[in-house]
Design an enzyme around this catalytic site. Structure first.
Site, PDB file in Angstrom:
ATOM      1  N   LYS A   1       2.325  24.987  -4.097  1.00 44.29           N
ATOM      2  CA  LYS A   1       1.094  24.396  -3.562  1.00 44.29           C
ATOM      3  C   LYS A   1       1.222  22.881  -3.584  1.00 44.29           C
ATOM      4  O   LYS A   1       0.610  22.179  -4.385  1.00 44.29           O
ATOM      5  CB  LYS A   1      -0.109  24.876  -4.367  1.00 44.29           C
ATOM      6  CG  LYS A   1      -0.328  26.379  -4.267  1.00 44.29           C
ATOM      7  CD  LYS A   1      -1.441  26.853  -5.182  1.00 44.29           C
ATOM      8  CE  LYS A   1      -1.607  28.368  -5.100  1.00 44.29           C
ATOM      9  NZ  LYS A   1      -2.627  28.874  -6.044  1.00 44.29           N
TER      10      LYS A   1
ATOM     11  N   ASP B   1      -0.841  38.211 -12.834  1.00 46.32           N
ATOM     12  CA  ASP B   1      -1.821  37.576 -11.954  1.00 46.32           C
ATOM     13  C   ASP B   1      -3.243  37.804 -12.462  1.00 46.32           C
ATOM     14  O   ASP B   1      -3.718  38.946 -12.529  1.00 46.32           O
ATOM     15  CB  ASP B   1      -1.675  38.131 -10.536  1.00 46.32           C
ATOM     16  CG  ASP B   1      -2.546  37.392  -9.542  1.00 46.32           C
ATOM     17  OD1 ASP B   1      -2.718  36.173  -9.690  1.00 46.32           O
ATOM     18  OD2 ASP B   1      -3.056  38.042  -8.599  1.00 46.32           O
TER      19      ASP B   1
ATOM     20  N   ARG C   1       0.815  -1.217   0.000  1.00 49.12           N
ATOM     21  CA  ARG C   1       0.000   0.000   0.000  1.00 49.12           C
ATOM     22  C   ARG C   1       0.848   1.265   0.000  1.00 49.12           C
ATOM     23  O   ARG C   1       0.552   2.227  -0.708  1.00 49.12           O
ATOM     24  CB  ARG C   1      -0.961  -0.014   1.204  1.00 49.12           C
ATOM     25  CG  ARG C   1      -1.823   1.234   1.365  1.00 49.12           C
ATOM     26  CD  ARG C   1      -2.396   1.776   0.071  1.00 49.12           C
ATOM     27  NE  ARG C   1      -3.122   0.778  -0.705  1.00 49.12           N
ATOM     28  CZ  ARG C   1      -3.472   0.944  -1.977  1.00 49.12           C
ATOM     29  NH1 ARG C   1      -3.143   2.044  -2.622  1.00 49.12           N
ATOM     30  NH2 ARG C   1      -4.123  -0.011  -2.605  1.00 49.12           N
TER      31      ARG C   1
ATOM     32  N   GLU D   1       5.154  39.866  -9.028  1.00 49.69           N
ATOM     33  CA  GLU D   1       3.756  39.695  -9.413  1.00 49.69           C
ATOM     34  C   GLU D   1       3.125  41.064  -9.657  1.00 49.69           C
ATOM     35  O   GLU D   1       3.274  41.981  -8.842  1.00 49.69           O
ATOM     36  CB  GLU D   1       3.001  38.969  -8.304  1.00 49.69           C
ATOM     37  CG  GLU D   1       1.509  38.816  -8.553  1.00 49.69           C
ATOM     38  CD  GLU D   1       0.805  38.186  -7.364  1.00 49.69           C
ATOM     39  OE1 GLU D   1       0.935  36.966  -7.193  1.00 49.69           O
ATOM     40  OE2 GLU D   1       0.161  38.928  -6.593  1.00 49.69           O
TER      41      GLU D   1
ATOM     42  N   LYS E   1       5.060  39.415  -4.052  1.00 51.91           N
ATOM     43  CA  LYS E   1       3.613  39.320  -4.255  1.00 51.91           C
ATOM     44  C   LYS E   1       2.914  40.553  -3.691  1.00 51.91           C
ATOM     45  O   LYS E   1       3.555  41.445  -3.143  1.00 51.91           O
ATOM     46  CB  LYS E   1       3.086  38.033  -3.621  1.00 51.91           C
ATOM     47  CG  LYS E   1       3.813  36.770  -4.113  1.00 51.91           C
ATOM     48  CD  LYS E   1       3.095  35.510  -3.741  1.00 51.91           C
ATOM     49  CE  LYS E   1       1.860  35.322  -4.601  1.00 51.91           C
ATOM     50  NZ  LYS E   1       1.249  33.988  -4.408  1.00 51.91           N
TER      51      LYS E   1
END
Length: 298
Positions: A148, A230, A113, A209, A180
């Site tokens: 992410k 963005d 597994r 960004e 950002k």
């Protein structure tokens, strides 16, 4: 520890065997919790031996084959006889045997597994990535991942993106800078944020960004080599490409489209002339590739 044969394959794949071993041991600890596979220990003779075929049940792209093999290798304490039939990055179809492992049935069942969890997950990421890569083929745009990722699995998940033909964004917060919107607010402006990072870390790559075309030209003129657009529409992406091309006499700043992209929109975005499509879904939403484990005598 992982055997020399498997460690060499992992190294050749561009992964660190020590990192892979830590991931595998942590995964096995979740299953064994300091004990043993009680069902297998009670039902399977300790002398029984078999061959396990790890076989694809669907069309896709293989990734993590040596990682899954490392699970068998560790559980079997190096005694498993492992034979590889595909390499990471190969396309597979239903019935394709990725690799086989011969050893004690108890060991194979204990490892099954965990090996499948890693193999199915990484192959799923590679399969999704390849779909995006195929969608933009011929445009010059590259498919890029994000941070992410699943905590603890970033190195493997970004490796799976490479197996699918994608390219990696930064691995961590320290190997590249990403300015950002919240950094812009803190610094008092997008150019101010860019220049603050460049002053403190002059040798690191910096991506900035921007949310609007009005922000784009000032950061290009300030020297930004990579700009993330963005949530731009294809029309605004095309305008950004034209704007940068007219105002960068020493080589065009690279542009990366990000935010709200879908596979059906990928080619339209790529055809605007951007250099990258940033796709968080490669790692945070990829379904597994269905791979099974079938036992036979041997």
């Amino acid at each position: 520890m992982i055997s020399a044969q498997i460690a060499r394959l992992i190294t050749d794949a561009g992964l660190d065997p020590d990192y892979v071993e830590r991931v595998v041991r942590n995964a096995l600890e979740e299953d064994l919790d300091g004990g043993e596979d009680v069902t297998t220990a009670a039902t399977v003779d300790e002398t029984a031996r078999a061959v396990a075929d790890f076989t694809s049940r669907a069309d896709g792209v293989a990734a993590g084959v040596p990682v899954a093999a490392a699970v068998l290798d560790l559980v079997c304490d190096g005694s498993a006889r492992i034979e590889f039939h595909v390499a990471d990055g190969d396309r597979v179809e239903p019935g394709t045997v990725l690799f086989t492992a011969a050893g004690r049935v108890r060991d194979l069942l204990t490892a099954e597994r965990t090996a499948l969890n890693l193999l199915c997950h990484l192959s799923g990421i590679a399969t999704v990535t390849r779909a995006w890569v195929d969608a933009v083929a011929g445009t010059g745009a590259r498919i890029r991942d994000t941070r992410k990722t699943t905590p603890g699995l970033r190195g493997l998940e970004k490796y799976a993106v490479r197996c699918g033909g994608g390219v990696n964004h930064r691995m961590s917060l320290s190997d590249a800078a990403m300015v950002k919107d919240n950094h812009v607010v803190a610094a008092g402006g997008v150019v101010e944020a860019f220049e603050a990072v460049r002053k403190r870390y002059p040798h690191l790559p910096i991506e900035v960004e921007v949310d609007t075309l009005d922000q784009l030209l000032p950061v290009v003129e300030a020297g930004a080599e990579l700009v993330l657009l963005d949530n731009f529409t294809p029309e605004r992406m095309r305008a950004a490409v034209l704007l940068v091309g007219r105002n960068e006499p020493y080589g065009r700043t690279r542009l990366e489209a990000s935010g709200g992209l879908t596979l059906s929109q990928a080619r339209a975005a790529a055809e605007t002339g951007v250099d990258y499509l940033s796709v968080g879904a490669l790692t945070h939403s990829a379904p597994i590739l269905d791979v099974g484990c079938d036992f036979r005598s041997g």
